[in-house]
Design an enzyme around this catalytic site. Structure first.
Site, PDB file in Angstrom:
ATOM      1  N   SER A  86       0.837  -1.198   0.000  1.00 36.05           N
ATOM      2  CA  SER A  86       0.000   0.000   0.000  1.00 36.05           C
ATOM      3  C   SER A  86       0.870   1.246   0.000  1.00 36.05           C
ATOM      4  O   SER A  86       2.099   1.170   0.078  1.00 36.05           O
ATOM      5  CB  SER A  86      -0.920   0.014   1.228  1.00 36.05           C
ATOM      6  N   SER A  88       0.881   3.666   2.341  1.00 36.94           N
ATOM      7  CA  SER A  88       0.860   4.323   3.646  1.00 36.94           C
ATOM      8  C   SER A  88       2.217   4.877   4.070  1.00 36.94           C
ATOM      9  O   SER A  88       2.292   5.711   4.975  1.00 36.94           O
ATOM     10  CB  SER A  88       0.361   3.348   4.722  1.00 36.94           C
ATOM     11  N   SER A 232      -2.841   6.551   6.358  1.00 36.92           N
ATOM     12  CA  SER A 232      -2.165   5.470   7.071  1.00 36.92           C
ATOM     13  C   SER A 232      -2.970   5.074   8.304  1.00 36.92           C
ATOM     14  O   SER A 232      -3.286   5.914   9.149  1.00 36.92           O
ATOM     15  CB  SER A 232      -0.752   5.904   7.511  1.00 36.92           C
TER      16      SER A 232
END
Length: 274
Positions: A86, A88, A232
């Site tokens: 991802s 984040s 996040s």
């Protein structure tokens, strides 16, 4: 005990090692004795050789045991590869980065059991750390350590405070993302500084998430946040990382596969993780 990859490695090591050991101690000598008896009785060479030959399963165990053991030792105590799923941790790490994690910086731990057998150090503020997600320990997460035991952490007005003092940060410009990171294009880049030589970049959107928190980090725990502060899910949501959930410290990007562009990003290969 879940049958994840570390567990399978341990099981494979034990099984292949046990087969090899049992054959060396009992089955092998018994086979050789039978072959010698057959030879003394006048059996042909083919029969003698067939009696002496190792079973196929033992041959495989003998061949694979050293390889599996080496992988287990390296992966458990030296370095382990991970893939970033991802965004984040953007801009430090982007989706599709393949990283290496140092497994001994924070001490040596037994695979599967996660029991520390040798204390070599503790996570420090600013480290990019891989850990087992507290809400589901079967899942590995990666975030940055911003709070160590005893710290008072506060995040308000989209600004980080440690022990009552705002973390220094300087505006660096706008983020120009590529491929999987293009969704964050236009976000503001800041460089945060925790102290001498401890600095890294973070991303903030124009109208981002203002998840506020004020807490004190208990002993044996860590407070972590993603560098992509508005995107996040970290300690602001689910709390602290227990010391026994720590996996290791990220230190190198060894490959990147951009699934959006369908290509390898050569510019990211070999980059350090700061």
């Amino acid at each position: 005990m879940s049958l994840d990859f570390p567990t399978l490695l341990v099981v494979a090591t034990v099984v292949t090692g046990a087969l090899w050991a049992v054959d060396a101690a009992w089955w092998g000598p018994a086979r050789r004795a039978r072959a010698e008896e057959a030879a003394a009785a006048g059996s042909d060479a083919g029969t003698v050789e067939r009696l002496r030959r190792q079973p196929t399963v033992v041959e495989y165990a003998r061949s694979f045991f050293p390889v599996i053991l080496a992988v287990l030792v390296l992966r458990s105590f030296v370095v382990e590869p991970f893939r970033i799923p991802s965004g984040s941790m953007m801009p430090t790490l982007v989706t599709g980065d393949f990283i290496l994690v140092n497994k001994y910086t924070y001490g040596l731990r037994l695979p599967v059991l996660h029991t520390e057998i040798l204390d070599l150090g503790d996570p420090e503020r600013g480290d990019v750390m891989v850990f087992r997600y507290p809400e589901d320990p079967s899942v590995d997460y990666i975030k940055r350590v911003v709070g160590v035991p005893g710290d008072t952490i506060e995040y308000r007005d989209r600004r980080l405070y440690i022990n009552g003092e705002a973390v220094d940060r300087d505006y660096q410009g706008r983020y120009d993302g590529e491929g999987a990171g293009s969704s964050m294009t236009g976000s503001r880049i800041y460089r945060e500084r925790y102290g001498e030589g401890l600095d890294h970049e973070i991303l903030l959107e124009e109208m981002g998430n203002n998840r506020e928190v004020r807490t004190r980090v208990p002993e044996g725990h860590y407070f972590v946040m993603g560098d992509n502060r508005d995107n996040s899910r970290d300690s602001r949501y689910w709390g602290f990382v227990p010391e026994d959930h720590v996996v290791g410290r990220a230190f190198l990007i060894w490959m990147n596969w951009d699934s959006v562009e369908g290509t390898v990003r050569l510019d990211r290969i070999g980059g350090g993780v700061q």
